[in-house]
Design a protein around this motif. Sequence first.
Motif, PDB file in Angstrom:
ATOM      1  N   SER A 210     -64.578  53.007  47.404  1.00  0.00           N
ATOM      2  CA  SER A 210     -64.684  51.556  47.393  1.00  0.00           C
ATOM      3  C   SER A 210     -66.070  51.069  47.779  1.00  0.00           C
ATOM      4  O   SER A 210     -66.500  50.022  47.369  1.00  0.00           O
ATOM      5  CB  SER A 210     -63.648  50.967  48.332  1.00  0.00           C
ATOM      6  OG  SER A 210     -63.863  51.474  49.626  1.00  0.00           O
ATOM      7  N   LYS A 220     -66.662  48.397  45.162  1.00  0.00           N
ATOM      8  CA  LYS A 220     -65.332  47.935  44.787  1.00  0.00           C
ATOM      9  C   LYS A 220     -65.412  46.613  44.028  1.00  0.00           C
ATOM     10  O   LYS A 220     -64.803  46.436  42.986  1.00  0.00           O
ATOM     11  CB  LYS A 220     -64.486  47.791  46.055  1.00  0.00           C
ATOM     12  CG  LYS A 220     -63.024  47.917  45.779  1.00  0.00           C
ATOM     13  CD  LYS A 220     -62.258  48.057  47.081  1.00  0.00           C
ATOM     14  CE  LYS A 220     -60.776  47.923  46.824  1.00  0.00           C
ATOM     15  NZ  LYS A 220     -60.061  47.586  48.053  1.00  0.00           N
ATOM     16  N   ARG A 314     -62.232  46.737  39.613  1.00  0.00           N
ATOM     17  CA  ARG A 314     -63.376  46.253  40.397  1.00  0.00           C
ATOM     18  C   ARG A 314     -63.532  44.745  40.265  1.00  0.00           C
ATOM     19  O   ARG A 314     -63.860  44.052  41.223  1.00  0.00           O
ATOM     20  CB  ARG A 314     -64.655  46.950  39.963  1.00  0.00           C
ATOM     21  CG  ARG A 314     -64.711  48.382  40.420  1.00  0.00           C
ATOM     22  CD  ARG A 314     -65.980  49.066  39.923  1.00  0.00           C
ATOM     23  NE  ARG A 314     -65.737  50.485  39.760  1.00  0.00           N
ATOM     24  CZ  ARG A 314     -65.694  51.356  40.764  1.00  0.00           C
ATOM     25  NH1 ARG A 314     -65.914  50.949  41.987  1.00  0.00           N
ATOM     26  NH2 ARG A 314     -65.432  52.620  40.539  1.00  0.00           N
TER      27      ARG A 314
END
Length: 318
Positions: A210, A220, A314
């Motif tokens: 992330s 992320k 994302r």
Amino acid sequence: MAMIGTDINHAVALLKAGQLVAIPTETVYGLAGNALDLSAVSQIFKVKNRPSFDPLIIHLPAFSAVSPYVKAIPEAAAVLAAAFMPGPLTLLLEKSEQVPDIVTAGSALVAVRIPAHPMAQQLLSRLDFPLSAPSANPFGYISPTTAAHVDEQLGPQIPYILDGGPCEIGLESTIVGFPAGKPTVYRKGGIAVEALEGVAGPVEVRAHSSSNPQAPGMLKSHYAPRTPMVLGNPEDFIAKYRVEEIGCIRFQEAFHGVPKAQQLILSPSGDDQEAARRLFAGMRQLDSQPLSVIVAELLPEEGLGRAINDRLRRAAAR
Ligand code: TXA
Ligand code: MG
């Protein structure tokens, strides 16, 4: 507004003079400058509003031109290069002294890509230096797949946009590194993991983290529209929002509760390549509408569907 055109001579002249030019590639448009010119490279970071810890890919006309910029080429890298370069593949290799530290953000590795787009090929073969080129969008936003996308956001800050038409692939390159010699995918992209494995055997996929400062394209929250995006079933949002406020991203079929104009149908025939090609332009189109939420459906986790899902996740992580 930048000047937009197809004049390669003009692009060559600007790049040789240390200026930036937006260039077409088969994946997405890049914001290019001389990778060996510190002032051109720092200009790239400034125009994109990109943090200096996020390294840039260098672009060359052929893999055979890479040797001055790397210390070694692992066997697996040579195999992948022979199969997929030029094309939507980026290799992380040990950098030589030739590559300025600003390009790699201090990393000992340099990312190398050989774009296949004919205009990028013509341009690169006329230069005696590599081009640093991140996607030509403000940091964190959706990558551009047409010259007009670049112009809308970065136009006023760049002297020239080379127009090579809409991008064939539509997703950024797949990034592969070789820790301990083993091919490892750091960013899913225009070459499917299955295709890599067909040539190199099993590859590791590490593109899930992330917040990995080693490859911020893996952050992320990235590739994101301004409109809040969520993953799920539009049905669940009908009660919370007015119908006019809901946008949808769907793989093959429209959702019946929302007007068609508010929906991006990626590929009615279920073709992952068509879906990839249409994704970013479609996200921009939805983002230009007065919507309160965009509800995206994931694709099957196979082929380019994996890279598309990565971008959707994302974009929804904000
Ligand atoms: O398809 C593409 O790769 C496009 C076109 C223009 O070539 N370029 C592109 O660049 O997507 P950019 O800068 O938007 O994304 C490159 C990603 C970034 O996430 C960066 O962190 C990672 O590559 N990267 C670059 N150099 C790296 C390095 N030395 N080590 C690890 N990651 C690196
Ligand atoms: Mg980018």
